[in-house]
Design an enzyme around this catalytic site. Structure first.
Site, short mmCIF file in Angstrom:
data_model
loop_
_atom_site.label_atom_id
_atom_site.label_comp_id
_atom_site.label_asym_id
_atom_site.label_seq_id
_atom_site.Cartn_x
_atom_site.Cartn_y
_atom_site.Cartn_z
N ASP A 96 0.80 -1.22 0.00
CA ASP A 96 0.00 0.00 0.00
C ASP A 96 0.84 1.28 0.00
OD1 ASP A 96 1.08 0.05 2.53
OD2 ASP A 96 -0.75 -0.64 3.51
N GLU A 118 -0.76 -8.91 -1.36
CA GLU A 118 -1.27 -8.35 -0.10
C GLU A 118 -2.45 -7.43 -0.40
OE1 GLU A 118 1.42 -7.21 3.39
OE2 GLU A 118 0.35 -5.33 3.05
N GLU A 132 -1.89 5.35 3.14
CA GLU A 132 -1.91 3.98 2.63
C GLU A 132 -3.31 3.46 2.30
OE1 GLU A 132 -0.20 5.04 5.27
OE2 GLU A 132 1.90 4.60 4.85
N HIS A 204 6.75 4.71 12.59
CA HIS A 204 7.07 5.55 11.44
C HIS A 204 5.86 6.15 10.73
CE1 HIS A 204 5.64 2.83 8.28
NE2 HIS A 204 6.04 1.86 9.06
N ARG A 206 2.96 8.25 9.13
CA ARG A 206 2.80 9.70 8.93
C ARG A 206 1.71 10.28 9.82
NH1 ARG A 206 5.63 9.03 4.12
NH2 ARG A 206 6.40 10.93 3.13
N HIS A 237 13.47 4.75 12.53
CA HIS A 237 13.25 4.94 11.09
C HIS A 237 13.96 6.23 10.64
CE1 HIS A 237 11.12 5.72 7.33
NE2 HIS A 237 10.61 4.50 7.38
C1 UD1 Z 1 6.98 4.46 3.51
C2 UD1 Z 1 5.55 4.20 3.06
C3 UD1 Z 1 4.78 3.47 4.16
C4 UD1 Z 1 5.54 2.24 4.62
C5 UD1 Z 1 6.98 2.61 4.99
C6 UD1 Z 1 7.77 1.39 5.32
C7 UD1 Z 1 4.40 5.79 1.60
C8 UD1 Z 1 3.74 7.11 1.50
N1 UD1 Z 1 4.88 5.46 2.80
O1 UD1 Z 1 6.92 5.37 4.60
O2 UD1 Z 1 3.51 3.08 3.68
O3 UD1 Z 1 4.87 1.71 5.72
O4 UD1 Z 1 7.61 3.27 3.88
O5 UD1 Z 1 8.93 1.74 6.05
O6 UD1 Z 1 4.49 5.08 0.63
N2 UD1 Z 1 14.50 7.65 4.35
C9 UD1 Z 1 15.88 7.54 4.26
N3 UD1 Z 1 16.41 6.36 3.83
C10 UD1 Z 1 15.66 5.29 3.48
C11 UD1 Z 1 14.26 5.40 3.61
C12 UD1 Z 1 13.70 6.59 4.03
O7 UD1 Z 1 16.60 8.48 4.56
O8 UD1 Z 1 16.21 4.26 3.08
C13 UD1 Z 1 13.91 8.94 4.80
C14 UD1 Z 1 14.01 10.01 3.68
O9 UD1 Z 1 14.19 11.25 4.27
C15 UD1 Z 1 12.62 9.93 3.04
C16 UD1 Z 1 11.77 9.70 4.29
O10 UD1 Z 1 12.53 8.78 5.09
O11 UD1 Z 1 12.25 11.07 2.33
C17 UD1 Z 1 10.38 9.18 4.06
O12 UD1 Z 1 10.37 8.06 3.19
P1 UD1 Z 1 8.94 7.64 2.55
O13 UD1 Z 1 9.12 6.40 1.75
O14 UD1 Z 1 8.31 8.79 1.87
O15 UD1 Z 1 8.03 7.39 3.81
P2 UD1 Z 1 8.14 6.32 4.96
O16 UD1 Z 1 7.72 7.02 6.21
O17 UD1 Z 1 9.43 5.63 4.90
N1 UDP Z 2 12.22 -4.24 9.93
C1 UDP Z 2 13.60 -4.38 9.75
N2 UDP Z 2 14.46 -3.59 10.47
C2 UDP Z 2 14.02 -2.67 11.37
C3 UDP Z 2 12.61 -2.51 11.54
C4 UDP Z 2 11.75 -3.31 10.79
O1 UDP Z 2 14.04 -5.22 8.96
O2 UDP Z 2 14.85 -1.99 11.99
C5 UDP Z 2 11.29 -5.09 9.13
C6 UDP Z 2 10.20 -5.79 9.90
O3 UDP Z 2 10.63 -7.07 10.37
C7 UDP Z 2 9.09 -5.91 8.88
C8 UDP Z 2 9.30 -4.70 8.00
O4 UDP Z 2 10.61 -4.22 8.25
O5 UDP Z 2 9.25 -7.05 8.05
C9 UDP Z 2 8.29 -3.65 8.34
O6 UDP Z 2 8.66 -2.45 7.77
P1 UDP Z 2 8.04 -1.08 8.24
O7 UDP Z 2 7.60 -1.16 9.64
O8 UDP Z 2 9.02 -0.03 7.86
O9 UDP Z 2 6.81 -0.90 7.25
P2 UDP Z 2 5.28 -1.38 7.29
O10 UDP Z 2 5.24 -2.84 7.47
O11 UDP Z 2 4.61 -0.61 8.39
O12 UDP Z 2 4.77 -0.95 5.96
#
Ligand code: UD1
Ligand code: UDP
Length: 368
Positions: A96, A118, A132, A204, A206, A237
């Site tokens: 999502d 999923e 999401e 994490h 939003r 995160h």
């Molecule tokens: C995203 C997804 C969320 C998912 C989550 C899993 C969207 C809108 N959000 O949220 O559904 O649950 O991923 O973790 O699709 N960043 C880094 N390095 C990384 C990853 C992220 O620095 O490897 C930082 C960056 O500043 C980036 C910010 O995190 O801009 C947000 O990343 P983003 O993918 O937009 O949102 P998440 O909160 O990670």
């Molecule tokens: N996870 C990981 N390292 C971490 C935290 C989470 O590998 O430090 C794994 C966790 O086991 C799960 C996935 O990341 O499989 C979940 O990711 P996240 O919580 O970022 O996203 P969501 O599932 O909420 O979309």
């Protein structure tokens, strides 16, 4: 040969698509292209390298603190350009995230059949989780194949008028990945006090940014005051909105281990070692019950009600007092703890990828 483009954008998509990509690559009728949008950079690279997956295409989309409109527009133009070059027969994406919504839309515009892994998860509230719930509604409206983890998710889609024949109950591929990784015991390269009960935290979402997230941190501080025998491990995160508050409120406490996000294998190990897990993560709600660990979900709603109904996950939201009360119940009462620490796996049995591949093999006219 059918050309199947598998999309991965974020950490959980990498984990949940990895077993499916591996299974598809064993099929003689399938030519598999792995397209990483890299909506996440480091977090995605971590999991793809663990599962030995090297993307064929990498859009390198991530920017620091990206906004949803800019992320969406970069994803749509980047995916469109690549779909034009790759000319896929099928596009598959999982979950999502914004990557998934954009992939479903671009596949639709280019009239390429889209398979949603999923599928069918719903809270029926566009604000929770944000964005999401909207992403999965769009993906679900556009998909040709809906690979749902449970019968509940199938019913959600039937209520939306999706044809029964398009819905396949497969289980969640996260359990395929989890069982593979959890089979090996690993050392955790983190200095844990083995005499203390470990509380593992992740957050994490939003919709929790700002005051809800501060309330979560204050609840953790209260628990540390109340229970000298607990230790908190919190892989933070990288989103700057999360980093700043976590470090400001928890950064100096001697029994809080704030660390960078863990690689998937050590994170699974941390879940195995945890006494209790506090999280707003979707994937952790699926994994922890399978590992027999109680979860308090830091959200007011969940699209994963199955484990709540089983009594092994509880929704506590972001109210400071409620988090403290529910965690205290589990820290004080062995019987309350025992009721939640049962190993149940409502989301899968480790065979989801094989079931998805069997459907595609049949549907694409490639039965062996
Ligand atoms: C995203 C997804 C969320 C998912 C989550 C899993 C969207 C809108 N959000 O949220 O559904 O649950 O991923 O973790 O699709 N960043 C880094 N390095 C990384 C990853 C992220 O620095 O490897 C930082 C960056 O500043 C980036 C910010 O995190 O801009 C947000 O990343 P983003 O993918 O937009 O949102 P998440 O909160 O990670
Ligand atoms: N996870 C990981 N390292 C971490 C935290 C989470 O590998 O430090 C794994 C966790 O086991 C799960 C996935 O990341 O499989 C979940 O990711 P996240 O919580 O970022 O996203 P969501 O599932 O909420 O979309």
């Amino acid at each position: 040969m059918k050309h199947i483009v598998c999309i991965v954008g974020t950490r959980p998509e990498g984990i949940k698509m990895a077993p499916l990509i591996k299974a598809l690559k064993c099929e003689p009728w399938a030519r598999v292209t792995v397209l990483a949008t890299a909506q996440h950079r480091h977090l995605l690279d971590q999991v793809l390298s663990l599962f030995d997956i090297c993307p064929d295409v990498d859009l390198d989309i991530m920017r620091p603190n990206q906004t949803l409109p800019e992320l969406t527009s970069r994803l749509i133009s980047g995916l469109d350009e690549k779909f034009a070059e790759l000319n896929p027969d099928v596009v598959l994406a999982q979950g999502d995230t914004t990557t998934v919504m954009a992939a479903a839309m671009v596949a639709f515009y280019r009239r390429v059949p889209f398979g949603h892994v999923e599928a069918g998860l719903r809270t029926h509230d566009l604000d929770n989780p944000f964005p999401e719930e909207m992403n999965r509604l769009v993906a679900g409206r556009l998909a040709k194949w809906h690979f749902v983890p449970t019968h509940r998710s199938r019913e959600n889609l039937l209520r939306e008028g999706i044809a029964d024949t398009a819905i396949h109950v497969t289980g969640n591929t996260v359990i395929d990945a989890l069982l593979e990784v959890a089979a090996t015991n690993r050392t955790l390269d983190i200095p844990l006090d083995l005499d203390k009960r470990l509380i593992l935290v992740t957050a994490h979402r939003r919709e929790n940014f700002g005051e809800p997230f501060r309330a979560i941190c204050r609840a953790i501080l209260q628990l540390l005051d109340l229970y000298p025998d607990i230790e908190v491990m919190y892989p933070v995160h990288p989103n700057p909105n999360v980093q700043s508050v976590a470090h400001e409120l928890l950064g100096t406490h001697s029994r809080v281990l704030l660390c960078d996000p863990l690689d998937y294998a050590p994170f699974v190990e941390a879940q195995k070692r945890a006494y209790l897990i506090l999280t707003d993560s979707g994937g952790v709600q699926e994994e922890a019950p399978a590992l027999g660990k109680p979860v308090l979900v830091l959200r007011t709603e969940t699209e994963r009600p199955e484990a709540v109904d089983e009594g092994v996950v509880r929704l506590v939201g972001t109210d400071e007092a409620l988090i403290v009360a529910e965690a205290s119940r589990l820290l004080d009462s062995q019987s309350a703890y025992g009721e939640m620490a049962r190993g149940v796996s409502p989301y899968g049995d480790g065979q989801a990828s094989e079931r998805i591949v069997a459907v595609l093999r049949h549907e694409l006219g490639a039965a062996r």
